[in-house]
Design a protein around this motif. Sequence first.
Motif, PDB file in Angstrom:
ATOM      1  N   LEU A 194       0.833  -1.206   0.000  1.00 21.60           N
ATOM      2  CA  LEU A 194       0.000   0.000   0.000  1.00 21.60           C
ATOM      3  C   LEU A 194       0.867   1.255   0.000  1.00 21.60           C
ATOM      4  CD1 LEU A 194      -2.953   1.348   0.656  1.00 21.60           C
ATOM      5  CD2 LEU A 194      -1.991   1.540   2.955  1.00 21.60           C
ATOM      6  N   LEU A 195       1.946   1.213   0.789  1.00 19.33           N
ATOM      7  CA  LEU A 195       2.783   2.412   0.972  1.00 19.33           C
ATOM      8  C   LEU A 195       3.872   2.526  -0.088  1.00 19.33           C
ATOM      9  CD1 LEU A 195       3.173   2.293   4.859  1.00 19.33           C
ATOM     10  CD2 LEU A 195       1.595   3.678   3.509  1.00 19.33           C
ATOM     11  N   GLU A 196       3.888   1.587  -1.026  1.00 22.03           N
ATOM     12  CA  GLU A 196       4.904   1.565  -2.091  1.00 22.03           C
ATOM     13  C   GLU A 196       6.313   1.591  -1.496  1.00 22.03           C
ATOM     14  OE1 GLU A 196       3.978   4.537  -5.145  1.00 22.03           O
ATOM     15  OE2 GLU A 196       1.922   4.520  -4.361  1.00 22.03           O
ATOM     16  N   LEU A 197       6.499   0.769  -0.472  1.00 27.16           N
ATOM     17  CA  LEU A 197       7.820   0.661   0.152  1.00 27.16           C
ATOM     18  C   LEU A 197       8.411  -0.698  -0.154  1.00 27.16           C
ATOM     19  CD1 LEU A 197       7.232   2.238   3.673  1.00 27.16           C
ATOM     20  CD2 LEU A 197       8.892   3.035   1.978  1.00 27.16           C
ATOM     21  N   ASP A 198       9.712  -0.716  -0.348  1.00 31.06           N
ATOM     22  CA  ASP A 198      10.412  -1.943  -0.614  1.00 31.06           C
ATOM     23  C   ASP A 198      10.858  -2.557   0.707  1.00 31.06           C
ATOM     24  OD1 ASP A 198      12.137  -3.207  -3.158  1.00 31.06           O
ATOM     25  OD2 ASP A 198      12.958  -3.573  -1.156  1.00 31.06           O
ATOM     26  N   ILE A 199      10.652  -3.841   0.847  1.00 31.33           N
ATOM     27  CA  ILE A 199      10.970  -4.521   2.109  1.00 31.33           C
ATOM     28  C   ILE A 199      12.447  -4.327   2.493  1.00 31.33           C
ATOM     29  CG2 ILE A 199      11.580  -6.846   1.301  1.00 31.33           C
ATOM     30  CD1 ILE A 199       9.309  -7.706   3.433  1.00 31.33           C
ATOM     31  N   ASN A 200      13.321  -4.180   1.496  1.00 29.03           N
ATOM     32  CA  ASN A 200      14.748  -3.993   1.777  1.00 29.03           C
ATOM     33  C   ASN A 200      15.073  -2.597   2.310  1.00 29.03           C
ATOM     34  OD1 ASN A 200      15.352  -6.601   0.827  1.00 29.03           O
ATOM     35  ND2 ASN A 200      15.130  -5.813  -1.257  1.00 29.03           N
ATOM     36  N   GLN A 201      14.162  -1.659   2.072  1.00 24.96           N
ATOM     37  CA  GLN A 201      14.381  -0.295   2.548  1.00 24.96           C
ATOM     38  C   GLN A 201      14.242  -0.185   4.061  1.00 24.96           C
ATOM     39  OE1 GLN A 201      11.494   1.559  -0.231  1.00 24.96           O
ATOM     40  NE2 GLN A 201      12.559   3.462   0.286  1.00 24.96           N
ATOM     41  N   ILE A 202      13.459  -1.099   4.645  1.00 32.89           N
ATOM     42  CA  ILE A 202      13.149  -0.927   6.062  1.00 32.89           C
ATOM     43  C   ILE A 202      13.472  -2.138   6.918  1.00 32.89           C
ATOM     44  CG2 ILE A 202      11.407   0.892   5.980  1.00 32.89           C
ATOM     45  CD1 ILE A 202       9.377  -1.139   5.559  1.00 32.89           C
ATOM     46  N   ASP A 203      13.722  -3.289   6.300  1.00 32.95           N
ATOM     47  CA  ASP A 203      14.149  -4.450   7.057  1.00 32.95           C
ATOM     48  C   ASP A 203      13.227  -4.771   8.241  1.00 32.95           C
ATOM     49  OD1 ASP A 203      15.737  -6.555   7.725  1.00 32.95           O
ATOM     50  OD2 ASP A 203      17.168  -5.360   8.883  1.00 32.95           O
ATOM     51  N   PRO A 204      11.953  -5.034   7.966  1.00 35.32           N
ATOM     52  CA  PRO A 204      11.025  -5.283   9.077  1.00 35.32           C
ATOM     53  C   PRO A 204      11.287  -6.616   9.768  1.00 35.32           C
ATOM     54  CG  PRO A 204       9.948  -5.759   7.005  1.00 35.32           C
ATOM     55  CD  PRO A 204      11.308  -5.221   6.658  1.00 35.32           C
ATOM     56  N   LEU A 205      10.825  -6.695  10.987  1.00 34.81           N
ATOM     57  CA  LEU A 205      10.981  -7.904  11.780  1.00 34.81           C
ATOM     58  C   LEU A 205       9.764  -8.793  11.545  1.00 34.81           C
ATOM     59  CD1 LEU A 205      12.512  -9.440  14.031  1.00 34.81           C
ATOM     60  CD2 LEU A 205      11.229  -8.080  15.672  1.00 34.81           C
ATOM     61  N   ILE A 206       9.878  -9.657  10.549  1.00 38.16           N
ATOM     62  CA  ILE A 206       8.724 -10.459  10.160  1.00 38.16           C
ATOM     63  C   ILE A 206       8.325 -11.430  11.271  1.00 38.16           C
ATOM     64  CG2 ILE A 206       7.847 -12.108   8.449  1.00 38.16           C
ATOM     65  CD1 ILE A 206       8.283  -9.463   7.124  1.00 38.16           C
ATOM     66  N   SER A 207       9.307 -11.921  12.016  1.00 38.80           N
ATOM     67  CA  SER A 207       9.012 -12.920  13.047  1.00 38.80           C
ATOM     68  C   SER A 207       8.211 -12.339  14.206  1.00 38.80           C
ATOM     69  CB  SER A 207      10.300 -13.533  13.577  1.00 38.80           C
ATOM     70  OG  SER A 207      11.035 -12.532  14.255  1.00 38.80           O
ATOM     71  N   ALA A 208       8.001 -10.992  14.195  1.00 33.25           N
ATOM     72  CA  ALA A 208       7.251 -10.363  15.281  1.00 33.25           C
ATOM     73  C   ALA A 208       5.872 -10.985  15.448  1.00 33.25           C
ATOM     74  CB  ALA A 208       7.101  -8.871  15.027  1.00 33.25           C
ATOM     75  N   ASP A 256       7.596   6.830   2.420  1.00 38.25           N
ATOM     76  CA  ASP A 256       8.445   7.446   3.446  1.00 38.25           C
ATOM     77  C   ASP A 256       8.717   6.439   4.567  1.00 38.25           C
ATOM     78  OD1 ASP A 256       9.728   8.875   5.355  1.00 38.25           O
ATOM     79  OD2 ASP A 256       8.142  10.358   5.679  1.00 38.25           O
ATOM     80  N   PRO A 257       9.901   5.812   4.542  1.00 40.61           N
ATOM     81  CA  PRO A 257      10.192   4.787   5.559  1.00 40.61           C
ATOM     82  C   PRO A 257      10.282   5.359   6.975  1.00 40.61           C
ATOM     83  CG  PRO A 257      12.118   5.184   4.154  1.00 40.61           C
ATOM     84  CD  PRO A 257      10.989   5.965   3.564  1.00 40.61           C
ATOM     85  N   ASN A 258      10.395   6.695   7.096  1.00 39.64           N
ATOM     86  CA  ASN A 258      10.483   7.297   8.432  1.00 39.64           C
ATOM     87  C   ASN A 258       9.200   7.997   8.859  1.00 39.64           C
ATOM     88  OD1 ASN A 258      13.230   6.565   8.830  1.00 39.64           O
ATOM     89  ND2 ASN A 258      13.765   8.160   7.353  1.00 39.64           N
ATOM     90  N   ASP A 259       8.112   7.703   8.190  1.00 40.15           N
ATOM     91  CA  ASP A 259       6.852   8.332   8.565  1.00 40.15           C
ATOM     92  C   ASP A 259       6.559   8.066  10.049  1.00 40.15           C
ATOM     93  OD1 ASP A 259       4.027   9.393   7.506  1.00 40.15           O
ATOM     94  OD2 ASP A 259       3.715   7.821   9.009  1.00 40.15           O
ATOM     95  N   PRO A 260       6.174   9.119  10.795  1.00 40.46           N
ATOM     96  CA  PRO A 260       5.985   8.968  12.248  1.00 40.46           C
ATOM     97  C   PRO A 260       4.834   8.030  12.639  1.00 40.46           C
ATOM     98  CG  PRO A 260       5.283  11.147  11.500  1.00 40.46           C
ATOM     99  CD  PRO A 260       5.984  10.507  10.342  1.00 40.46           C
ATOM    100  N   LEU A 261       3.897   7.806  11.734  1.00 36.75           N
ATOM    101  CA  LEU A 261       2.815   6.865  12.044  1.00 36.75           C
ATOM    102  C   LEU A 261       3.276   5.438  11.759  1.00 36.75           C
ATOM    103  CD1 LEU A 261       1.358   9.547  12.176  1.00 36.75           C
ATOM    104  CD2 LEU A 261      -0.580   8.502  11.016  1.00 36.75           C
TER     105      LEU A 261
END
Length: 325
Positions: free
Chosen positions: A20-34, A54-59
């Motif tokens: 939805l946010l047009e972000l690439d998973i490599n840009q933010i390295d999320p913790l999928i195992s969460a 915006d990977p740094n969006d405050p929300l």
Amino acid sequence: MNWRKELVSSYTRIEDLLTLLELDINQIDPLISAKTYFPFRVTQAYASRIKPRDPNDPLLLQVLPTNDELVSPQNFSDDPVEEEPLKNNNNLLQKYHGRALLIATGACAINCRYCFRRAFPYQHVIKSRALENAFEQISRDISIKEVILSGGDPLILDDQELKRIFESLDRIKHVKRLRIHSRLPVVLPSRLTKRFIRLMRDTPLQTSLVVHVNHPNELDSLTIESLRRCKESGITLLNQSVLLKNINDDTETLIKLSEILFLAGVLPYYMHMLDRVTGSAHFEVSDAEALSLEAQLRTRLPGYLMPTFVREVSKMGSKIPLAQV
Ligand SMILES: *Cc1c(COP(=O)(O)O)cnc(C)c1O
Ligand code: SF4
């Protein structure tokens, strides 16, 4: 759409939100195992206020699990505010004079990564008899003038269930005030149904609703409109926030937050220092920085738009103003 249906259609897969946010998973390295311990969960209404690309969006930073959660300094624990009684199958917390906090449900519409609830086994405390036991406990203690519905998020309960709780509390003569702490009016504005507003308005109890907004972008026009409707029905609206690093720890953001809250009919109440729960260390703002922010805000805002900066200290009889910690 009805709020229940909307709740069911929340994002529970990180990948879907990133699309939805047009972000690439490599840009933010999320913790999928969460998902395995404190699942990812965001409503569509909240997601729609996150700025795309915006990977740094405050929300986004408030809801996205990241590898930072794996870092845990020694002064962070699973029960930082020592809510031990909850583990003994008791969902009534009595820490402060005259007030009792009732955990009405363990569920939430959104999972905020900084929340002390992230490490708490609430699911185990809400047994079917628990509410009845809590009402009995409240009726035996005439010092309790105010009951606070909390959770989890009490507005996850439907209006019929809330009505039953309101009626049970109203039958207890010494209970005069009913307060609801909820993030739903913000993350799922459709939850503020006409029926709910009527319930709050028509109960003989004196009611207030404490919402939870951390950043001005969380209040879009639809949310502001539905909060104003509540206010116009005579419901007292207050806000509590958590001071969060890289999210709202700057003067201009906090000024804007107070101003937009007032526009929505809400007065700032508390600015909480982070509860030191395991996995949340990257959100912590130091006491020195917080005190400096508080001092700057005071020179810029009218007194009635100043939240009180507080920290929850276990075994104390109230939240403690930051200046005294
Ligand atoms: C925060 C809290 C309250 C409410 O405190 P107020 O200062 O009245 O807002 C009540 N009970 C518990 C256990 C709390 O943590
Ligand atoms: S209790 Fe409040 S802060 Fe915690 S996850 Fe639920 S909505 Fe977020």
